[in-house]
Design an enzyme around this catalytic site. Structure first.
Site, PDB file in Angstrom:
ATOM      1  N   ARG A   3     -32.893 -29.484  28.592  1.00  0.00           N
ATOM      2  CA  ARG A   3     -34.160 -30.233  28.651  1.00  0.00           C
ATOM      3  C   ARG A   3     -33.909 -31.746  28.646  1.00  0.00           C
ATOM      4  O   ARG A   3     -32.956 -32.228  28.050  1.00  0.00           O
ATOM      5  CB  ARG A   3     -35.069 -29.787  27.502  1.00  0.00           C
ATOM      6  N   ASP A  23     -49.364 -26.567  25.651  1.00  0.00           N
ATOM      7  CA  ASP A  23     -48.568 -25.381  25.282  1.00  0.00           C
ATOM      8  C   ASP A  23     -49.306 -24.073  25.570  1.00  0.00           C
ATOM      9  O   ASP A  23     -48.736 -22.996  25.395  1.00  0.00           O
ATOM     10  CB  ASP A  23     -48.208 -25.428  23.794  1.00  0.00           C
ATOM     11  N   LYS A  76     -40.490 -27.261  29.966  1.00  0.00           N
ATOM     12  CA  LYS A  76     -40.707 -26.735  28.616  1.00  0.00           C
ATOM     13  C   LYS A  76     -39.560 -25.765  28.285  1.00  0.00           C
ATOM     14  O   LYS A  76     -38.492 -25.842  28.877  1.00  0.00           O
ATOM     15  CB  LYS A  76     -42.087 -26.075  28.530  1.00  0.00           C
TER      16      LYS A  76
HETATM   17  C1  S3P Z   1     -45.088 -31.397  20.570  1.00  0.00           C
HETATM   18  C2  S3P Z   1     -45.428 -32.051  21.722  1.00  0.00           C
HETATM   19  C3  S3P Z   1     -45.514 -31.379  23.047  1.00  0.00           C
HETATM   20  C4  S3P Z   1     -45.556 -29.860  22.897  1.00  0.00           C
HETATM   21  C5  S3P Z   1     -44.551 -29.354  21.914  1.00  0.00           C
HETATM   22  C6  S3P Z   1     -44.807 -29.950  20.540  1.00  0.00           C
HETATM   23  C7  S3P Z   1     -45.034 -32.149  19.296  1.00  0.00           C
HETATM   24  O1  S3P Z   1     -44.362 -31.715  23.803  1.00  0.00           O
HETATM   25  O2  S3P Z   1     -45.338 -29.255  24.153  1.00  0.00           O
HETATM   26  O3  S3P Z   1     -44.613 -27.936  21.811  1.00  0.00           O
HETATM   27  O4  S3P Z   1     -44.994 -31.512  18.215  1.00  0.00           O
HETATM   28  O5  S3P Z   1     -45.023 -33.381  19.357  1.00  0.00           O
HETATM   29  P1  S3P Z   1     -44.329 -33.003  24.784  1.00  0.00           P
HETATM   30  O6  S3P Z   1     -44.380 -34.208  23.944  1.00  0.00           O
HETATM   31  O7  S3P Z   1     -43.037 -32.863  25.542  1.00  0.00           O
HETATM   32  O8  S3P Z   1     -45.537 -32.854  25.668  1.00  0.00           O
END
Ligand code: S3P
Length: 438
Positions: A124, A317, A344
């Protein structure tokens, strides 16, 4: 070990349920509790593999953390300058949130540290955090392709920056705000669209000043975190599977208790309602600075929609689950503006499109979204590619299938939803878990 789910067609979805604690809030409770002055008591903590990886990382840096009862932990905070160098690399497993938020915190420490993850996390993108951190003065080595392992050099003096996020991401925002705790001067982050604001809310709860003006949030280095009590609500991202299941199943009626309904997370409710879902919120209240409610969901006639792009970060999500609703809805559902889904825990656009095809639903993947044509879910075998949310989404699809659905590679359901099987069985699904050695 390959964990395989076999879900029989039909089944029902009923009853009063409490899904596990919010993953995002649980991570942040460990991080801020560890760095606070004093003792922080956390209840409703998610004991999933992702949040336990964060917990273990802070234990490895000398923070005493004790479990008193399920979901009930006590953290003896060591203060912002109290972490110790871990003797081995910090292994964050499958957890992107742990890695990206810790990168910000580790950049400000007086010791060097290496952070690593599993095969999926190691693919990632991490440059989205290492690049702005290096603008703040951090020195971080990544792989040649900008992925982990991250080697973060200690003893760097950080300075505040004014950063405009190129993507709507709470992980990048939170990473930079946490680095800002250690920086000289002000660190400001401007978001292109609202993203989850749990970091800002919890910093405030720990007595740390945070300023927000429209899309810009700023933090000044040099203050302290004061220990507090954190009651973690149930995770709306886990509740989402039950909301979807109850919407598509016949004669369903579930109540989900004590669910976090922070407005930066409720895109799932707005999208499902636009598709015709029957959702009612009761007992709205505020707990530890976060809005919470009980949510009732009943069967509904669903129709395909064009999902408004402004709702994408607010439901980021939940798309694997939403795609299952789209598969059961009348007409087509169109999603665009969601290219983040490709980076993701898996490429959620392609893996969902493949899974939908395997159970008889036609979809057209797009570079930044998908078009799903509602139809009859037949049943079949789906590969979740180790993505917890894809495994749980296809579990719910069985409620409307004609034949059983077999889902491969489900071990990572434990990253966010321990006891998923027990809870869905209690709600009325007929599901069996098989452990196959690979
Ligand atoms: C999260 C932010 C999101 C989400 C992840 C949890 C967090 O990711 O998809 O499951 O706890 O800040 P991104 O910041 O990459 O969108």
């Amino acid at each position: 070990m390959n964990i395989q789910f076999t879900v029989l067609p039909g089944g029902k979805l009923q009853g009063l349920h409490r899904v596990p604690g919010d993953k995002s809030i649980s991570h942040r409770a460990i991080m801020l509790g560890a760095l606070a002055d004093g003792t922080t008591e956390v209840t409703g903590f998610l004991e999933g593999e992702d949040t336990l990886a964060t917990l273990a990382a802070f234990q490895a840096m000398g923070v005493p953390i004790e479990k008193l009862a399920p979901g009930h932990i006590i953290i003896q905070g060591v203060g912002l300058q109290g972490l110790k160098q871990p003797s081995v690399p910090l292994n964050l497993g499958n957890s992107g949130t742990s890695m990206r938020l810790l990168a910000g915190l580790m950049a400000g420490q007086a010791f060097s540290v290496e952070i690593v993850g599993d095969a999926s996390l190691s693919k990632r993108p991490m440059q989205r955090v290492t690049e702005p951190l290096s603008q703040m003065g951090a020195i971080i080595e990544t792989s040649g392709t900008g992925t982990s392992p991250l080697k973060i050099k200690g003893h760097q003096s950080l300075r505040g920056i004014n950063y405009v996020l190129p993507v709507a991401s709470a992980q990048i925002k939170s990473c930079l705000l946490l680095a800002g705790l250690y920086a000289q001067g002000v660190t400001c982050v401007t978001e292109p669209a609202p993203t989850r604001d749990h970091t800002e809310r919890m910093l405030t709860g720990f007595g740390y000043p945070v300023e927000r003006e429209e899309a810009k949030v700023c933090i000044n280095g040099g203050h302290h975190l004061q220990a507090t009590a954190v009651d973690v609500p149930a995770d709306i991202s886990s509740a989402a599977f039950f909301m979807v299941g109850a919407s598509i199943a016949n004669q369903a009626d579930v109540i989900l208790q004590h669910v976090g309904i922070n407005p930066t997370r409720t895109g799932i409710i707005d999208i499902l309602r636009q598709m015709g879902a029957d959702i009612t919120l009761y007992n709205s209240r505020t707990v530890s600075g976060e809005p919470v409610a009980d949510i009732q969901v009943r069967s509904a006639n669903l129709k395909g929609i064009t999902i408004p792009e402004h709702l994408v970060p607010l439901a980021i999500d939940e798309f694997p689950a939403i795609f299952i609703v789209a598969a059961c809805a009348q007409g087509k559902t169109v999603l665009t503006g969601a290219k983040e889904l490709r980076v993701k825990e898996s490429d959620r656009i392609q893996v969902m499109a493949d899974g939908l095809q395997a159970v008889g639903i036609h979809s057209e993947p797009l570079p930044d979204g998908i078009i799903i044509h509602g139809g009859q879910i037949r049943g079949g075998e789906v590969n979740s590619h180790g993505d917890h949310r894809i495994a749980m989404a296809f579990t719910m699809a069985a409620l409307r299938a004609q034949e059983k659905i077999v889902i491969q590679d489900c071990a990572n359901v434990a990253t966010s939803f321990p006891n998923f099987i027990g809870l869905v069985q209690a709600a009325g699904l007929q599901i069996e878990e098989n452990r196959l050695s690979t």
